[in-house]
Design a protein around this motif. Structure first.
Motif, short mmCIF file in Angstrom:
data_model
loop_
_atom_site.label_atom_id
_atom_site.label_comp_id
_atom_site.label_asym_id
_atom_site.label_seq_id
_atom_site.Cartn_x
_atom_site.Cartn_y
_atom_site.Cartn_z
N GLN A 46 27.95 -29.05 28.72
CA GLN A 46 27.35 -28.30 27.62
C GLN A 46 28.27 -27.17 27.15
O GLN A 46 28.40 -26.90 25.96
CB GLN A 46 26.00 -27.73 28.05
N LYS A 47 28.94 -26.50 28.10
CA LYS A 47 29.85 -25.41 27.74
C LYS A 47 31.04 -25.93 26.96
O LYS A 47 31.51 -25.30 26.01
CB LYS A 47 30.33 -24.70 29.01
N ARG A 81 23.60 -31.01 47.86
CA ARG A 81 24.92 -30.95 47.24
C ARG A 81 24.98 -31.85 46.00
O ARG A 81 25.57 -31.48 44.98
CB ARG A 81 25.98 -31.39 48.25
N ALA A 82 24.37 -33.03 46.09
CA ALA A 82 24.38 -33.96 44.96
C ALA A 82 23.63 -33.38 43.77
O ALA A 82 24.07 -33.48 42.62
CB ALA A 82 23.76 -35.29 45.38
N VAL A 83 22.47 -32.73 44.04
CA VAL A 83 21.68 -32.13 42.96
C VAL A 83 22.45 -30.98 42.31
O VAL A 83 22.51 -30.87 41.08
CB VAL A 83 20.32 -31.62 43.51
N VAL A 84 23.07 -30.11 43.13
CA VAL A 84 23.82 -28.97 42.60
C VAL A 84 25.03 -29.45 41.81
O VAL A 84 25.33 -28.94 40.73
CB VAL A 84 24.24 -28.03 43.74
N ALA A 85 25.74 -30.45 42.34
CA ALA A 85 26.93 -30.98 41.65
C ALA A 85 26.55 -31.59 40.32
O ALA A 85 27.26 -31.42 39.31
CB ALA A 85 27.62 -32.01 42.54
N ALA A 119 25.70 -28.75 37.93
CA ALA A 119 26.92 -28.04 37.54
C ALA A 119 27.73 -28.86 36.55
O ALA A 119 28.32 -28.32 35.60
CB ALA A 119 27.76 -27.73 38.78
N GLY A 120 27.76 -30.18 36.75
CA GLY A 120 28.49 -31.06 35.84
C GLY A 120 27.89 -31.04 34.44
O GLY A 120 28.61 -30.98 33.44
#
Length: 225
Positions: free
Chosen positions: A207-208, A194-198, A201-202
């Motif tokens: 970047q967006k 979860r920490a890696v995915v979060a 995603a952050g």
């Protein structure tokens, strides 16, 4: 459940307050073969990862796993007994320091069963099974513990000096497991995943936003033209 034979029927069973306290739902799905011949059932991990089957007949002392790791079991065909899953405090077989800083929950799941019982637990990454001899110790990263037999003891060990604690990326403490008993380790716990995915995603959102901010004036100019 992914698939099952035609003679297999779905039943609901009240799991009990102990299982609810260990991170499970109050009700569980029970799949029963009501046909005259053999049946089959396909089950999958409810979380991203792999399924670890545990032959409970090999561990009369029971197996302690992380809270919420258990997700299914097979009832013994020999004596008709079920696998028992109950909640225990993480202080069992662990020092206060290990319970607070050793990467285990304060509430764990204690799984017991008889020969013929199989329990299934959810894990992530590469799974390592290791037998520890009496007095043998292994030092592991805090999030790597999946489970261990009831006779293994837990303690913590400082990862090093100030430089190692602050700059090594491993934190201040590691978990120390001492035998005799068997342990199960996982390379990527659900908390770490979860920490890696979060984090990813952050960064993607950042970047967006940057691209959107740089692209806004150009869009405005085109609209004015």
């Amino acid at each position: 459940m992914c698939f099952m034979s035609d003679g297999t029927k779905l039943r609901a069973k009240f799991a009990g307050c102990c299982q609810a306290g260990s991170g499970e739902a109050f009700f569980k799905a029970r799949l029963v073969n009501e046909s005259e011949g053999e049946g089959y059932v396909g089950i999958s991990n409810p979380k991203p990862g792999v399924v670890v089957p545990l032959d409970m007949g090999q561990f009369p002392e029971g197996i302690i796993v992380q809270r919420g790791a258990w997700f299914g079991s097979i009832k013994s065909a020999q004596n008709g007994t079920d696998v028992l899953v109950r909640v225990i405090w993480g202080l069992r077989n662990a020092s206060c320091a290990a319970a607070c800083c050793g990467g285990i929950d304060l509430m764990m799941q204690h799984i017991t069963g008889t020969p013929g019982n199989y329990a299934f637990v959810s894990a992530n990454g590469t799974i390592l099974e290791q037998d520890l001899q009496a007095g043998e110790t292994i030092i592991v990263e805090q999030n790597s513990i999946l489970g261990y037999t009831g006779n293994v003891t837990l303690s913590v060990k400082q990862s090093g000096g100030i430089a190692e604690c602050c700059c090594s990326g491993q934190g201040c403490f590691n978990t120390q497991l001492t035998g005799p008993g068997k342990i199960w380790l996982q390379s990527m716990s659900i908390a770490k995943l979860r920490a890696v995915v979060a984090s990813a995603a952050g960064k993607d959102q950042e970047q967006k936003k940057k691209k959107g901010a740089s692209g806004a004036p150009m869009v405005q100019n085109e609209m004015q033209r």
